[in-house]
Motif scaffolding. Structure first.
Motif, PDB file in Angstrom:
ATOM      1  N   VAL A 233       0.802  -1.294  -0.114  1.00 53.14           N
ATOM      2  CA  VAL A 233       0.007  -0.036  -0.042  1.00 53.14           C
ATOM      3  C   VAL A 233       0.945   1.264  -0.020  1.00 53.14           C
ATOM      4  O   VAL A 233       0.268   2.298  -0.332  1.00 53.14           O
ATOM      5  CB  VAL A 233      -0.995  -0.107   1.147  1.00 53.14           C
ATOM      6  CG1 VAL A 233      -1.980  -1.083   1.252  1.00 53.14           C
ATOM      7  CG2 VAL A 233      -0.251   0.035   2.497  1.00 53.14           C
ATOM      8  N   SER A 234       2.059   1.353   0.200  1.00 52.16           N
ATOM      9  CA  SER A 234       2.807   2.246   0.478  1.00 52.16           C
ATOM     10  C   SER A 234       2.943   2.889  -1.059  1.00 52.16           C
ATOM     11  O   SER A 234       3.236   4.247  -1.170  1.00 52.16           O
ATOM     12  CB  SER A 234       4.431   2.104   0.793  1.00 52.16           C
ATOM     13  OG  SER A 234       5.063   1.275  -0.019  1.00 52.16           O
ATOM     14  N   PHE A 235       2.854   2.070  -2.143  1.00 50.07           N
ATOM     15  CA  PHE A 235       3.071   2.501  -3.368  1.00 50.07           C
ATOM     16  C   PHE A 235       1.821   3.512  -3.909  1.00 50.07           C
ATOM     17  O   PHE A 235       1.927   4.179  -4.886  1.00 50.07           O
ATOM     18  CB  PHE A 235       3.123   1.432  -4.492  1.00 50.07           C
ATOM     19  CG  PHE A 235       4.486   0.620  -4.538  1.00 50.07           C
ATOM     20  CD1 PHE A 235       5.485   0.998  -5.199  1.00 50.07           C
ATOM     21  CD2 PHE A 235       4.652  -0.476  -3.627  1.00 50.07           C
ATOM     22  CE1 PHE A 235       6.843   0.448  -5.220  1.00 50.07           C
ATOM     23  CE2 PHE A 235       5.996  -1.089  -3.620  1.00 50.07           C
ATOM     24  CZ  PHE A 235       6.939  -0.686  -4.418  1.00 50.07           C
ATOM     25  N   SER A 236       0.804   3.465  -3.105  1.00 49.55           N
ATOM     26  CA  SER A 236      -0.302   4.379  -3.215  1.00 49.55           C
ATOM     27  C   SER A 236       0.014   5.710  -3.267  1.00 49.55           C
ATOM     28  O   SER A 236      -0.709   6.766  -3.696  1.00 49.55           O
ATOM     29  CB  SER A 236      -1.619   4.121  -2.363  1.00 49.55           C
ATOM     30  OG  SER A 236      -1.264   4.251  -1.082  1.00 49.55           O
ATOM     31  N   PHE A 237       1.247   5.911  -2.517  1.00 48.42           N
ATOM     32  CA  PHE A 237       1.613   7.463  -2.158  1.00 48.42           C
ATOM     33  C   PHE A 237       2.004   8.122  -3.741  1.00 48.42           C
ATOM     34  O   PHE A 237       2.100   9.210  -3.908  1.00 48.42           O
ATOM     35  CB  PHE A 237       2.925   7.450  -1.348  1.00 48.42           C
ATOM     36  CG  PHE A 237       2.208   7.183   0.099  1.00 48.42           C
ATOM     37  CD1 PHE A 237       1.343   7.816   0.586  1.00 48.42           C
ATOM     38  CD2 PHE A 237       3.219   6.267   0.677  1.00 48.42           C
ATOM     39  CE1 PHE A 237       0.925   7.506   1.880  1.00 48.42           C
ATOM     40  CE2 PHE A 237       2.805   6.225   2.060  1.00 48.42           C
ATOM     41  CZ  PHE A 237       1.835   6.535   2.583  1.00 48.42           C
ATOM     42  N   VAL A 238       2.426   7.287  -4.715  1.00 54.85           N
ATOM     43  CA  VAL A 238       2.786   7.663  -6.001  1.00 54.85           C
ATOM     44  C   VAL A 238       1.498   8.179  -6.705  1.00 54.85           C
ATOM     45  O   VAL A 238       1.932   8.602  -7.732  1.00 54.85           O
ATOM     46  CB  VAL A 238       3.608   6.855  -6.686  1.00 54.85           C
ATOM     47  CG1 VAL A 238       4.848   6.329  -5.785  1.00 54.85           C
ATOM     48  CG2 VAL A 238       3.084   5.462  -6.956  1.00 54.85           C
ATOM     49  N   VAL A 239       0.309   7.678  -6.403  1.00 59.46           N
ATOM     50  CA  VAL A 239      -0.916   7.786  -7.359  1.00 59.46           C
ATOM     51  C   VAL A 239      -1.035   9.347  -7.596  1.00 59.46           C
ATOM     52  O   VAL A 239      -1.090   9.801  -8.716  1.00 59.46           O
ATOM     53  CB  VAL A 239      -1.902   7.281  -6.687  1.00 59.46           C
ATOM     54  CG1 VAL A 239      -3.233   7.613  -7.572  1.00 59.46           C
ATOM     55  CG2 VAL A 239      -1.760   5.618  -6.989  1.00 59.46           C
ATOM     56  N   PRO A 240      -1.065  10.151  -6.381  1.00 59.62           N
ATOM     57  CA  PRO A 240      -1.326  11.629  -6.818  1.00 59.62           C
ATOM     58  C   PRO A 240      -0.036  12.163  -7.619  1.00 59.62           C
ATOM     59  O   PRO A 240      -0.314  13.195  -8.375  1.00 59.62           O
ATOM     60  CB  PRO A 240      -1.307  12.459  -5.343  1.00 59.62           C
ATOM     61  CG  PRO A 240      -1.756  11.027  -4.524  1.00 59.62           C
ATOM     62  CD  PRO A 240      -1.009   9.879  -5.041  1.00 59.62           C
ATOM     63  N   ILE A 241       1.223  11.707  -7.383  1.00 56.46           N
ATOM     64  CA  ILE A 241       2.211  12.065  -8.222  1.00 56.46           C
ATOM     65  C   ILE A 241       1.732  12.011  -9.709  1.00 56.46           C
ATOM     66  O   ILE A 241       2.140  12.916 -10.791  1.00 56.46           O
ATOM     67  CB  ILE A 241       3.474  11.673  -7.910  1.00 56.46           C
ATOM     68  CG1 ILE A 241       3.754  11.996  -6.313  1.00 56.46           C
ATOM     69  CG2 ILE A 241       4.696  12.063  -8.572  1.00 56.46           C
ATOM     70  CD1 ILE A 241       4.883  11.144  -5.586  1.00 56.46           C
ATOM     71  N   ILE A 242       1.586  10.529 -10.273  1.00 54.66           N
ATOM     72  CA  ILE A 242       1.235  10.277 -11.362  1.00 54.66           C
ATOM     73  C   ILE A 242       0.127  11.189 -11.868  1.00 54.66           C
ATOM     74  O   ILE A 242       0.099  11.550 -13.070  1.00 54.66           O
ATOM     75  CB  ILE A 242       0.936   8.693 -11.722  1.00 54.66           C
ATOM     76  CG1 ILE A 242       2.392   7.868 -11.043  1.00 54.66           C
ATOM     77  CG2 ILE A 242       0.510   8.401 -12.964  1.00 54.66           C
ATOM     78  CD1 ILE A 242       1.985   6.661 -11.051  1.00 54.66           C
TER      79      ILE A 242
END
Length: 284
Positions: A233-242
């Protein structure tokens, strides 16, 4: 994560063409039906145990049903910055739930990564607080928080499924279950017949339902079967960046200094969380 981030411009493209919950229900239904067709064509086995059905229902109700419901309704009452921050507490909540129910104990590096990643989201979202503060209400806060809890619970359910139910079968079933809940809510709260079946809407709907939902959920179950919840779930932090990058490239949105700083922090958080070697027990 790139597939989920690509959903933002697709939603914005056709958001005025259909009532929100009806749009979400159609997206989940088409995505679930597509996965079920693949499952049946490949001979995937149906869930055999009651506990497997229980986890599938929890994923459908939590992640798809409550998650989509809360986000769509919360967006009407909560400033974008606050909504982003609240929804991105999901990795922290999922990490706590995994520790409580799955005996997954993230180490110091894992929790450090989650906190750094979350701080990056706060930095990115901060400029939006003052701009939309008048639209924030306790009702909207509750909707977004409900969605966040639903998604966190859904991640625990998918982690528990592991690979003991084929991902195309499990995710197809949970999407259809979630779509049923969303359809009931849509009939109670909206007029589902008010859909503009334009070419724009069909492109948006199919893009959201197939790569943005069916493929994304299929890959997500496989990911959670091989990583701990806190790592995944830590990878969800990159969703807003994308999402911000897509907005800058195609919709003329501005990349600010806070966006860059927040992005660096979020990527650093993902790095530290993914390097945590403490994964707890395996699902199943």
């Amino acid at each position: 994560m790139a597939l989920w981030a690509s959903c933002y411009p697709l939603i914005a493209l056709a958001l005025d063409d259909a009532p929100h919950l009806t749009f979400a229900a159609l997206r989940a239904l088409i995505g679930g039906a597509a996965l079920m067709l693949v499952a049946l064509a490949t001979g995937a086995s149906w869930p055999k145990q009651r506990i497997e059905w229980g986890w599938i229902v929890l994923a459908g109700v939590g992640m798809t049903g409550i998650g989509y419901f809360g986000i769509f309704h919360g967006a009407e009452f909560v400033a974008p910055g606050l909504a982003t921050v609240i929804s991105n507490t999901q990795p922290l909540i999922a990490g706590l739930l995994a520790a409580a129910f799955l005996a997954e104990r993230a180490g110091l590096m894992g929790w450090t990564g989650l906190m750094i990643g979350f701080s990056g989201i706060v930095v990115i979202a901060t400029p939006n607080f003052s701009a939309g503060s008048s639209s924030t209400s306790s009702v909207g806060f509750g909707y977004v928080l409900l969605a966040t809890l639903g998604v966190a619970a859904g991640n625990i359910a998918i982690r528990q499924l592991g690979l003991r139910v084929a991902p195309v079968m499990a995710m197809g079933l949970q999407l259809i279950i979630g779509a049923m809940l969303l359809a009931i809510l849509a009939m109670a709260l909206e007029d589902p017949t008010q859909v503009n079946w334009s070419g724009r809407f069909l492109v948006s709907l199919l893009g959201l339902a197939l790569p943005g939902t069916a493929l994304a959920f299929w890959m997500w179950q496989i990911t959670l079967a091989h990583l701990s919840v806190s790592q995944a779930v830590s990878f969800s932090f990159v969703v807003p960046i994308i999402g911000l990058t897509v907005g800058w490239a195609y919709f003329g949105e501005t990349i600010t200094r806070s966006t860059v700083v927040g992005a660096i922090l979020s990527v650093a958080g993902v790095y530290f969380a993914s390097r945590d070697g403490r994964t707890g027990r395996s699902p199943g």
